[in-house]
Scaffold this active site. Structure first.
Site, PDB file in Angstrom:
ATOM      1  N   HIS A  33     -18.085  19.007  -3.666  1.00  0.00           N
ATOM      2  CA  HIS A  33     -18.802  17.828  -4.121  1.00  0.00           C
ATOM      3  C   HIS A  33     -17.727  17.210  -5.198  1.00  0.00           C
ATOM      4  O   HIS A  33     -17.787  16.226  -5.333  1.00  0.00           O
ATOM      5  CB  HIS A  33     -19.901  18.185  -4.633  1.00  0.00           C
ATOM      6  CG  HIS A  33     -21.035  18.667  -3.613  1.00  0.00           C
ATOM      7  ND1 HIS A  33     -21.464  19.838  -3.574  1.00  0.00           N
ATOM      8  CD2 HIS A  33     -21.772  17.961  -2.484  1.00  0.00           C
ATOM      9  CE1 HIS A  33     -22.558  19.935  -2.551  1.00  0.00           C
ATOM     10  NE2 HIS A  33     -22.467  18.976  -2.223  1.00  0.00           N
ATOM     11  N   GLN A 148     -22.876  12.870  10.217  1.00  0.00           N
ATOM     12  CA  GLN A 148     -23.814  12.135   9.225  1.00  0.00           C
ATOM     13  C   GLN A 148     -22.658  10.896   9.091  1.00  0.00           C
ATOM     14  O   GLN A 148     -23.061   9.518   8.853  1.00  0.00           O
ATOM     15  CB  GLN A 148     -23.876  12.838   8.074  1.00  0.00           C
ATOM     16  CG  GLN A 148     -24.326  12.339   6.756  1.00  0.00           C
ATOM     17  CD  GLN A 148     -24.786  13.100   5.593  1.00  0.00           C
ATOM     18  OE1 GLN A 148     -25.883  13.628   5.847  1.00  0.00           O
ATOM     19  NE2 GLN A 148     -24.042  13.528   4.789  1.00  0.00           N
ATOM     20  N   SER A 180     -19.752  24.895   1.568  1.00  0.00           N
ATOM     21  CA  SER A 180     -21.039  24.343   1.848  1.00  0.00           C
ATOM     22  C   SER A 180     -22.009  25.133   0.952  1.00  0.00           C
ATOM     23  O   SER A 180     -22.026  26.408   0.686  1.00  0.00           O
ATOM     24  CB  SER A 180     -21.312  24.881   3.143  1.00  0.00           C
ATOM     25  OG  SER A 180     -22.919  24.473   3.531  1.00  0.00           O
ATOM     26  N   ARG A 182     -24.881  26.026   1.864  1.00  0.00           N
ATOM     27  CA  ARG A 182     -25.525  27.078   2.692  1.00  0.00           C
ATOM     28  C   ARG A 182     -24.545  28.370   2.923  1.00  0.00           C
ATOM     29  O   ARG A 182     -25.056  29.438   3.218  1.00  0.00           O
ATOM     30  CB  ARG A 182     -25.780  26.526   4.138  1.00  0.00           C
ATOM     31  CG  ARG A 182     -26.892  25.546   4.161  1.00  0.00           C
ATOM     32  CD  ARG A 182     -27.310  25.041   5.245  1.00  0.00           C
ATOM     33  NE  ARG A 182     -28.728  24.348   5.316  1.00  0.00           N
ATOM     34  CZ  ARG A 182     -28.860  22.977   5.212  1.00  0.00           C
ATOM     35  NH1 ARG A 182     -27.826  22.288   5.643  1.00  0.00           N
ATOM     36  NH2 ARG A 182     -29.906  22.310   5.115  1.00  0.00           N
TER      37      ARG A 182
HETATM   38  O1  PAF Z   1     -25.209  15.382   2.800  1.00  0.00           O
HETATM   39  C1  PAF Z   1     -26.051  15.351   2.067  1.00  0.00           C
HETATM   40  O2  PAF Z   1     -25.866  16.095   1.067  1.00  0.00           O
HETATM   41  C2  PAF Z   1     -27.246  14.507   2.574  1.00  0.00           C
HETATM   42  O3  PAF Z   1     -27.558  14.631   3.821  1.00  0.00           O
HETATM   43  C3  PAF Z   1     -27.342  13.308   1.794  1.00  0.00           C
HETATM   44  C4  PAF Z   1     -26.273  12.271   2.365  1.00  0.00           C
HETATM   45  C5  PAF Z   1     -27.017  13.202   0.482  1.00  0.00           C
HETATM   46  C6  PAF Z   1     -28.608  12.409   2.134  1.00  0.00           C
HETATM   47  O4  PAF Z   1     -29.884  13.453   1.787  1.00  0.00           O
END
Ligand code: PAF
Length: 275
Positions: A33, A148, A180, A182
């Site tokens: 992130h 996504q 991740s 998770r």
């Molecule tokens: O990838 C994520 O963390 C989520 O799917 C997102 C894009 C923040 C939407 O809730």
């Protein structure tokens, strides 16, 4: 850096910004992130990070309740990098019951969508809402969530949203495991085993580069290799990078994607392959 919970305060803070680079997250931030936020810092004059665990994208038997919520630690990591952290409560994002949704394209029912019904509808709906709230010029998403990213790209194109979507390379641990939130669910033994997902995807990528043309056989072999090691495999799939559709013959831009469970933890990963 300003931490904002309320929608009205977010709108007021961002009203005069003209180059907003946005990183939507569910928090519990890791180096992957932070890399997205660094990219945002280079591309915008105002960096907004949202932290919101979106109930709409979790199925009834998924980990919404136990998803780690670590706002203080996340803000500490973002200090000096983000200008605004938007961390709404569920009631701020959904002040009334959400009865309108983004209906995602057919690809949303394949791959992860086949195992997580409604997930991409909930994801696309919250991302559209977040885009409407932050009104960014740029938004950055990790390629680890390849499906996504593909759906968001289609949403932005088809709804004429004036937002440049940037896909960021997957951040990996030294042994290759994709970072991740998770991963922290894994036991020490599972964490050691987890690297084999990346290893097996790498083998598939190498076979494709070496000229393998039988995609179905290659997918099956990789799937069996994981199953033999104790994984419960949802899928291993070789798709076109373009919209994740099934590749046409002579397709040169492929992605090998997989989702599989190790114990109770579902991991996903993918590798792009350019032939
Ligand atoms: O990838 C994520 O963390 C989520 O799917 C997102 C894009 C923040 C939407 O809730």
């Amino acid at each position: 850096m300003r931490l904002i919970h309320a929608v009205a305060e977010l709108r007021a803070r961002l009203a005069s910004e003209t180059a907003i680079a946005f990183v939507p997250t569910m928090g519990n931030l890791h180096e992957g992130h932070i890399e997205l936020v660094r990219m945002a810092r280079q591309r915008g004059t105002c960096v907004v990070v949202s932290i919101f665990v979106n109930p709409l994208q979790f199925g009834p038997n998924e980990d919404f309740d136990k998803y780690p919520r670590t706002l203080d630690a996340d803000c500490a990591k973002l200090a000096g990098l983000a200008d605004v952290v938007f961390a709404p409560a569920v009631g701020d994002m959904y002040p009334e019951q959400q009865t309108l949704y983004v209906e995602p394209p057919p690809i949303a029912n394949e791959l992860c969508g086949a195992f997580r019904p409604g997930h991409f509808r909930g994801m696309a709906t919250v991302v559209l809402k977040l885009f409407n709230l932050a009104q960014p010029q740029i938004a950055i998403f990790g390629k680890k969530d390849y499906q996504q990213l593909a759906i968001i790209r289609q949403m932005v194109t088809q709804f004429n949203l004036p937002i440049a979507i940037i896909g960021a390379e997957t951040s990996r641990a030294a042994d290759g495991l994709a970072l991740s939130s998770r991963n922290q669910y894994l036991s020490p033994e599972e964490r050691t085993e987890a690297t084999n997902l990346y290893r097996i995807l790498t083998e598939v990528a190498n076979e494709l580069k070496a000229g393998e043309k039988d995609l179905a056989r290659t997918e099956l072999k990789a799937s069996q290799a994981l199953a033999n090691r104790g994984w419960q495999v949802d899928y291993v799939a070789i798709r076109s990078q373009n919209g994740l559709i099934k590749p046409v013959v002579e397709e040169r831009k492929l992605v090998v994607a997989a989702a599989a469970r190790l114990g109770k933890t579902r991991l996903i990963d993918n590798l792009e392959v350019c032939l």
